[in-house]
Design a protein around this motif. Structure first.
Motif, short mmCIF file in Angstrom:
data_model
loop_
_atom_site.label_atom_id
_atom_site.label_comp_id
_atom_site.label_asym_id
_atom_site.label_seq_id
_atom_site.Cartn_x
_atom_site.Cartn_y
_atom_site.Cartn_z
N ILE A 193 0.79 -1.06 0.18
CA ILE A 193 0.22 0.21 0.20
C ILE A 193 0.80 1.45 0.02
O ILE A 193 0.83 2.40 -0.89
CB ILE A 193 -1.03 0.04 1.43
CG1 ILE A 193 -2.48 -1.17 1.15
CG2 ILE A 193 -1.86 1.10 1.26
CD1 ILE A 193 -2.46 -0.91 0.18
N LEU A 194 1.97 1.09 0.53
CA LEU A 194 2.52 2.09 0.59
C LEU A 194 3.73 2.69 -0.56
O LEU A 194 3.75 4.03 -0.63
CB LEU A 194 4.23 2.14 1.72
CG LEU A 194 3.47 2.32 2.67
CD1 LEU A 194 4.39 1.65 4.11
CD2 LEU A 194 2.30 2.95 3.61
N PHE A 195 4.08 1.67 -1.56
CA PHE A 195 5.24 1.66 -2.53
C PHE A 195 3.94 2.50 -3.57
O PHE A 195 4.32 3.19 -4.65
CB PHE A 195 5.09 0.76 -2.83
CG PHE A 195 5.73 0.43 -4.63
CD1 PHE A 195 7.40 1.33 -4.59
CD2 PHE A 195 5.44 -0.22 -5.24
CE1 PHE A 195 7.53 0.85 -5.12
CE2 PHE A 195 5.91 0.10 -6.36
CZ PHE A 195 6.77 0.17 -5.94
N LEU A 196 2.46 1.77 -3.18
CA LEU A 196 1.60 2.20 -4.37
C LEU A 196 1.33 3.81 -3.74
O LEU A 196 1.45 4.20 -5.07
CB LEU A 196 0.00 1.64 -4.23
CG LEU A 196 0.09 -0.27 -5.17
CD1 LEU A 196 -1.40 -1.20 -4.57
CD2 LEU A 196 1.07 -0.12 -6.28
N GLY A 197 1.32 4.31 -2.90
CA GLY A 197 1.33 5.25 -2.61
C GLY A 197 2.26 7.09 -3.24
O GLY A 197 1.94 7.62 -3.65
#
Length: 374
Positions: free
Chosen positions: A10-14
């Motif tokens: 999720i953090l990487f996509l953000g």
């Protein structure tokens, strides 16, 4: 080294989405560039914070990453002022463009001093101080101030939204649908800070540590924030920005003498009844004042104090009446209600429905049904 899990995805996509949007927004060709520059900076800051959260747990023993992580904490005192700056530049027209005063960054500067103070300790010494609990009061104060600071700027943004709503009705005869975006933006940020507050209370006061209500939930909310903001900004049209300066319109003092009021009112009636300027979908107070060869303040004063209406309400009453006349002529049998509303001067279905219900206290479809019954 910590394994790669769902929250990291999720953090990487953000991060990737934030950087992409920050660059793409600058390519957009519209009149909101001053606001979009601030938005790009906000998105890059959010991406940087996510990057620190993604990398630091894997390199906790690395002094280089440790120092960067502490420096990134400064950004919690930059986000709020930039959010306020973005709201103000997007919604209001000020010449020159509004800039933030030095005072907005006092806490961020204080955090920089704190950062430089941490440099006086080696990585190992600082870790030992933390494990001994000697930094707890510092961390507690920073987090407390961070939460209060961001709630304060959320409230200031809310005040701007209220001013914008009022000014929109005084200056435009149509809705730009900017308010729903500003409210959604603000709600997303407020939820983010509220989650932070909840986690803060549970850790510091209740001594409860849970994987559900934790800092992970706070971090997950940042990519959601990036998505909400980015989605609108990519499809955001040019908007008419409101004047922010307080207008000198008073109900207690006559701005115009009787003769001037009569002359201006006669000209206004000529424009509305005979020339039907309300059929212009994008009619603004500025446009109307130019047609009347007077100031916007004079027109606003006349509408507020003589007609007891905002500009928005006054113009849309004529549009509703034009629509009603078409209905009585039976034109709704040959054309859709939306087409008739557009021909009457409305620029959107939502504006038409709200205006019609305000004037007639009933929806357009129910109004037609009542005519059939009678």
């Amino acid at each position: 080294m910590q394994s790669f899990d769902f929250i990291d995805l999720i953090l990487f996509l953000g991060i990737s989405q934030g950087v992409f949007l920050a660059i793409t927004i600058q390519i957009l060709k519209n009149k909101n560039r001053a606001a979009n520059r601030v938005l790009s900076l906000i998105l890059l800051i959010a991406s940087l914070m996510l990057t620190g959260r993604l990398i630091y747990p894997r390199h906790y023993d690395s002094e280089w990453f440790f120092r960067i992580a502490i420096f990134v904490d400064t950004l919690i005192f930059v986000f709020g002022p930039l959010l306020y700056l973005y709201f103000r530049r997007l919604a209001f027209k000020e010449t020159p463009n509004y800039r933030l005063h030095f005072s907005h960054f006092v806490f961020a500067i204080a955090m920089l001093f704190y950062y430089f103070w941490t440099l006086s300790y080696s990585h190992e010494e600082f870790i030992i101080l933390g494990r001994q609990g000697k930094l707890n009061i510092i961390f507690f104060c920073i987090e407390t101030l961070g939460i209060l600071f961001n709630f304060f700027y959320s409230y200031r943004c809310y005040q701007l939204v209220q001013v914008y709503r009022k000014e929109e009705r005084q200056n435009l005869s149509y809705s730009q649908n900017l308010t729903p975006f500003l409210v959604s933006f603000l709600v997303t940020v407020t939820v983010f800070v509220a989650l932070w507050l909840l986690s803060y209370i549970m850790v510091y006061f209740l001594k409860i540590y849970t994987p559900i209500i934790s800092y992970n939930l706070v971090w997950i909310s940042i990519p959601v924030f990036i998505y909400v903001v980015g989605f609108y900004s990519l499809k955001q049209p040019d908007i008419f920005r409101m004047p922010l300066a307080k207008k000198e319109i008073t109900k207690n003092k006559e701005r115009l003498d009787r003769k001037s009021i009569q002359e201006l009112n006669d000209k206004l009636e000529e424009l509305m009844v005979n020339e039907k300027v309300y059929l212009d979908h994008n009619l603004t107070l500025v446009n109307l004042a130019k047609e009347l060869n007077t100031s916007t303040n004079n027109v606003s004063w006349l509408l507020n104090n003589i007609h007891h209406n905002t500009f928005y309400d006054y113009v849309n009453k004529y549009r509703v009446q034009a629509f009603v006349e078409k209905i009585h002529k039976g034109e709704h049998h040959r054309h859709t209600l939306l087409a008739l509303s557009m021909d009457s001067g409305f620029n959107s279905k939502s504006t038409f429905n709200k205006a019609f219900k305000m004037v007639k206290n009933v929806t357009p479809s129910n109004y037609i049904k009542q005519l059939k019954v009678s």
